[in-house]
Design an enzyme around this catalytic site. Structure first.
Site, PDB file in Angstrom:
ATOM      1  N   ASP A 190       0.843  -1.198   0.000  1.00 47.34           N
ATOM      2  CA  ASP A 190       0.000   0.000   0.000  1.00 47.34           C
ATOM      3  C   ASP A 190       0.873   1.241   0.000  1.00 47.34           C
ATOM      4  OD1 ASP A 190      -1.916   2.028   0.590  1.00 47.34           O
ATOM      5  OD2 ASP A 190      -3.215   0.494   1.443  1.00 47.34           O
TER       6      ASP A 190
ATOM      7  N   HIS B 220      -8.809  -2.008  -8.828  1.00 49.53           N
ATOM      8  CA  HIS B 220      -8.602  -0.820  -8.002  1.00 49.53           C
ATOM      9  C   HIS B 220      -7.509   0.075  -8.585  1.00 49.53           C
ATOM     10  CE1 HIS B 220      -8.766   1.364  -4.148  1.00 49.53           C
ATOM     11  NE2 HIS B 220      -7.442   1.475  -4.268  1.00 49.53           N
TER      12      HIS B 220
END
Length: 366
Positions: free
Chosen positions: A193, A281
């Protein structure tokens, strides 16, 4: 390293990597930009939100000056080489970093000098926001290498703000996994992330305010996102990778060969389908849909019990409208949507840093 030298070095936002620098000296509080944004991401965070009593604009400005003065003194002292609180002594420098931000409602109420890009977020499809854990007139984010430091400093910050006239609204703690310096941390889905964070030049264009009075400030968008960790883990590895658009094992985009390769959202398979699926995403969040605009993401995981675990999305950008555009795309098509619930939200103008004899927020009155 002198504070002015650190300020120049810290203007490189860089990729979201963890790990403290080699030196264990304190991270200076006084700088052109707040260290909570410029310093390397630390493994523990604690966020505190406060409100100011609703009163006249003149009295509100007076109260805000008092609170910002108290926060400046408290944070600068806690981050120093020799913090006076005995609980912060004996273990070396605290390595504390912090940021203080102003909410849009307070800025409008008091007529403060903030960027025009500081706006409340609109409602998004699927939002289930708890107002008791959202928004606030002031937002403080503390970061450090250990939870002990944050627990003590949060107590000091809360006491100082309350004494100066602020009212606690909500708090939230977060953490990162152990991550070697220079590598990207993972979230509770097991995904890296923060891989595609901006480099120095892109950060100056998209993260920090426009040249002038707001050039050393930025806008923070915070979202508390509950994650269905078990549900996502039940998918096959291939389905998880396609939902995100990156391979979990190494963080490489499905169109690339190395983690930091730019995802090619237009690459196609021989059958004409996209290599990175249309609902992935990574594809929907791609800067290519926003004229190259990028956010600096410094997200953390949280664990408030077996049924409430997820991500504290913390992203810095020049204009919060960028987040609105991205989130509208994600809310409508993101393959991760069935596994995510946005449960809290906040926006804040992260003030420029304070000079050695100055106070946070001095630019608000000009």
């Amino acid at each position: 390293m002198a504070a002015d030298e650190l300020a120049r070095d810290d203007r490189t936002a860089g990729r979201a990597t963890t790990g403290a620098p080699a030196s264990e000296a304190a991270i200076p509080f006084h700088s052109a930009r707040q260290a909570g944004v410029t310093a390397p991401q630390q493994p523990e965070t604690y966020l505190l939100s406060f409100d100011l009593p609703r009163t006249s604009a003149a009295n509100g400005q007076k109260a805000l000056r008092s609170v910002l003065g108290a926060l400046t003194r408290t944070l600068a002292t806690a981050a120093s080489d020799a913090p006076p609180d005995p609980r912060l002594q004996g273990g070396g420098a605290t390595r504390l970093t912090s940021l203080v931000g102003i909410g849009p409602a307070l800025a409008a109420r008091l007529g403060l000098n903030v960027p025009s890009s500081l706006q409340e977020l609109p409602p998004f499809p699927g939002d289930r926001l708890d107002p008791r854990r959202s928004d606030g007139d002031l937002l403080v984010q503390l970061c450090a290498a250990d939870r002990w430091t944050l627990t003590v400093v949060a107590e000091l910050v809360g006491g100082a703000a309350h004494t100066a006239g602020a009212v606690p609204r909500w708090t939230q703690s977060g953490f990162l996994p152990h991550t070697p310096p220079g590598t990207t941390p993972r979230n509770l889905f097991g995904s890296k992330d923060g891989t595609a964070n901006p480099d120095h030049a892109a950060a100056e264009q998209w993260v920090w305010g426009p040249p002038g009075g707001h050039g050393d400030g930025t806008v923070l968008v915070y979202r508390r996102i509950r994650m269905d960790v078990a549900g996502f883990a039940a998918l096959s590895e291939s389905r998880r990778d396609r939902a995100i658009g990156r391979r979990a094992r190494d963080g490489v985009a499905l169109s690339g060969t190395a983690e930091h390769d730019e995802p090619d959202i237009y690459a196609k398979n021989p059958d004409g389908s996209y290599v990175i699926p249309a609902t992935a995403h990574v594809r929907l969040a791609s800067p290519r849909f926003d004229g190259g605009a990028r956010m600096l993401r410094r997200s953390y995981s949280y664990d408030d019990g077996p049924a409430d675990r997820g991500l504290l999305f913390c992203a810095f950008m020049r204009d919060s409208a960028q987040f609105t555009r991205v989130q509208n795309r994600l809310a409508g098509r993101d393959a991760l949507t069935p596994f995510l619930q946005h449960r809290a939200s906040a926006v804040a103008y992260v003030l420029p840093g304070a000079a050695s004899a100055g106070t946070l927020g001095e630019q608000l009155w000009t």
